[in-house]
Scaffold this motif. Structure first.
Motif, short mmCIF file in Angstrom:
data_model
loop_
_atom_site.label_atom_id
_atom_site.label_comp_id
_atom_site.label_asym_id
_atom_site.label_seq_id
_atom_site.Cartn_x
_atom_site.Cartn_y
_atom_site.Cartn_z
N GLN A 163 0.83 -1.21 0.00
CA GLN A 163 0.00 0.00 0.00
C GLN A 163 0.87 1.26 0.00
O GLN A 163 0.59 2.22 -0.72
CB GLN A 163 -0.93 0.01 1.22
CG GLN A 163 -2.04 -1.01 1.13
CD GLN A 163 -2.88 -1.03 2.39
OE1 GLN A 163 -2.39 -0.82 3.49
NE2 GLN A 163 -4.18 -1.29 2.22
N ALA A 188 1.06 4.14 -2.84
CA ALA A 188 0.89 5.56 -2.51
C ALA A 188 2.07 6.37 -3.03
O ALA A 188 1.89 7.46 -3.59
CB ALA A 188 0.73 5.73 -1.00
N TYR A 220 1.78 6.76 -6.77
CA TYR A 220 0.82 7.82 -7.08
C TYR A 220 1.50 9.20 -6.96
O TYR A 220 1.31 10.07 -7.81
CB TYR A 220 -0.38 7.78 -6.14
CG TYR A 220 -1.42 6.72 -6.45
CD1 TYR A 220 -1.82 6.44 -7.76
CD2 TYR A 220 -2.03 6.01 -5.43
CE1 TYR A 220 -2.78 5.48 -8.02
CE2 TYR A 220 -3.00 5.05 -5.68
CZ TYR A 220 -3.37 4.79 -6.98
OH TYR A 220 -4.33 3.84 -7.25
N GLN A 244 -0.29 12.18 -8.74
CA GLN A 244 -1.67 11.90 -8.31
C GLN A 244 -1.74 12.04 -6.78
O GLN A 244 -1.94 11.08 -6.05
CB GLN A 244 -2.08 10.50 -8.76
CG GLN A 244 -2.05 10.34 -10.27
CD GLN A 244 -2.35 8.92 -10.70
OE1 GLN A 244 -3.17 8.25 -10.08
NE2 GLN A 244 -1.69 8.48 -11.76
N SER A 255 -3.85 13.48 -4.60
CA SER A 255 -5.08 13.17 -3.83
C SER A 255 -5.27 11.66 -3.70
O SER A 255 -5.69 11.18 -2.65
CB SER A 255 -6.29 13.83 -4.46
OG SER A 255 -6.48 13.38 -5.78
N GLN A 256 -4.94 10.89 -4.76
CA GLN A 256 -5.06 9.43 -4.66
C GLN A 256 -4.06 8.88 -3.66
O GLN A 256 -4.37 7.97 -2.91
CB GLN A 256 -4.86 8.78 -6.03
CG GLN A 256 -6.05 8.97 -6.95
CD GLN A 256 -5.80 8.34 -8.30
OE1 GLN A 256 -5.04 8.88 -9.09
NE2 GLN A 256 -6.43 7.21 -8.54
N GLU A 266 -2.78 10.44 -1.06
CA GLU A 266 -3.22 10.83 0.28
C GLU A 266 -4.41 9.97 0.73
O GLU A 266 -4.46 9.49 1.87
CB GLU A 266 -3.59 12.30 0.29
CG GLU A 266 -3.73 12.90 1.65
CD GLU A 266 -3.80 14.42 1.59
OE1 GLU A 266 -3.46 15.03 2.60
OE2 GLU A 266 -4.21 14.98 0.55
N GLU A 267 -5.35 9.74 -0.17
CA GLU A 267 -6.54 8.93 0.15
C GLU A 267 -6.13 7.49 0.53
O GLU A 267 -6.61 6.95 1.52
CB GLU A 267 -7.47 8.91 -1.06
CG GLU A 267 -8.77 8.16 -0.83
CD GLU A 267 -9.64 8.19 -2.09
OE1 GLU A 267 -10.21 7.13 -2.40
OE2 GLU A 267 -9.75 9.25 -2.74
N LEU A 268 -5.25 6.90 -0.26
CA LEU A 268 -4.79 5.54 0.04
C LEU A 268 -4.05 5.50 1.37
O LEU A 268 -4.28 4.62 2.19
CB LEU A 268 -3.88 5.02 -1.08
CG LEU A 268 -3.28 3.63 -0.85
CD1 LEU A 268 -4.37 2.57 -0.69
CD2 LEU A 268 -2.35 3.27 -2.01
N GLN A 324 -4.39 7.36 3.97
CA GLN A 324 -5.29 7.52 5.11
C GLN A 324 -6.07 6.24 5.40
O GLN A 324 -6.57 6.07 6.51
CB GLN A 324 -6.22 8.70 4.88
CG GLN A 324 -5.46 10.01 4.98
CD GLN A 324 -6.31 11.23 4.68
OE1 GLN A 324 -7.48 11.14 4.38
NE2 GLN A 324 -5.68 12.39 4.76
N LYS A 325 -6.18 5.34 4.43
CA LYS A 325 -6.87 4.07 4.65
C LYS A 325 -6.00 3.04 5.36
O LYS A 325 -6.50 2.05 5.87
CB LYS A 325 -7.33 3.48 3.31
CG LYS A 325 -8.45 4.26 2.66
CD LYS A 325 -8.83 3.62 1.34
CE LYS A 325 -9.91 4.42 0.63
NZ LYS A 325 -10.22 3.87 -0.69
#
Length: 173
Positions: A21, A25, A28, A33, A35-36, A38-40, A42-43
């Motif tokens: 993961q 990230a 990305y 990328q 925002s992608q 950062e989103e990954l 945070q998960k």
């Protein structure tokens, strides 16, 4: 890289693979990328992520967002945990050079050189910060050490060009 890492996470059933993961990230980030990435990130379960890797990612994310204050904060925390993390030291030096913060850069690189005198880029930054303080002899010495330790002929030429005056000053003494 992104496609391969996405495949590795979804098709192989390794959706909870933290290193995979983090690599996705980072991929990305390298592709812009943000925002992608950062989103990954945070998960990812925070209690599972190694603190050092978390700090490294947050620093890379801050740099991608052009937030050098946060990047310094995260790289400094990483350096505090892993004092000889060469990537953290070099990233901090790069930021300090861009900011012309020669005092902070010199303190960091002097400390790093006390433990590792075989890193060409450490000597390069020693030369940079010495030059910033108008210490031509020290800058020339650092540049020569960097050239001596560098394997890449292209990098050697870059350093020679950047510090030609300081090297000449040192050679003429």
């Amino acid at each position: 890289a992104v496609t391969n890492l996405q495949y590795g996470l979804t098709e192989t059933g390794k959706t909870e693979d933290i290193p995979l993961q983090l690599e996705l990230a980072r991929a990305y980030l390298k592709q812009g990328q943000i925002s992608q990435a950062e989103e990954l990130f945070q998960k990812i379960e925070p209690n599972v992520v190694l603190e050092a890797e978390k700090l490294r990612f947050l620093a890379e994310l801050a740099l991608a967002k052009k937030d050098t204050v946060k990047a310094i904060e995260h790289y400094a925390s990483l350096h505090g945990q892993l004092a000889m993390d060469q990537d953290a030291i070099l990233q901090l030096c790069k930021i300090f050079k861009e900011q012309e913060n020669y005092e902070a850069g010199n303190a960091l690189i002097t400390e790093a050189l006390e433990s590792n005198t075989e890193n060409a880029e450490f000597w390069y930054y020693y030369a940079v910060f010495s030059k910033g303080w108008n210490l031509a002899d020290d800058a020339g010495y650092g540049a020569l050490k960097a050239i001596e330790l560098t394997y890449s002929s292209q990098r050697k030429k870059e350093i020679e060009r950047e510090f030609s005056q300081e090297i000449r000053t040192l050679s003429s003494e």
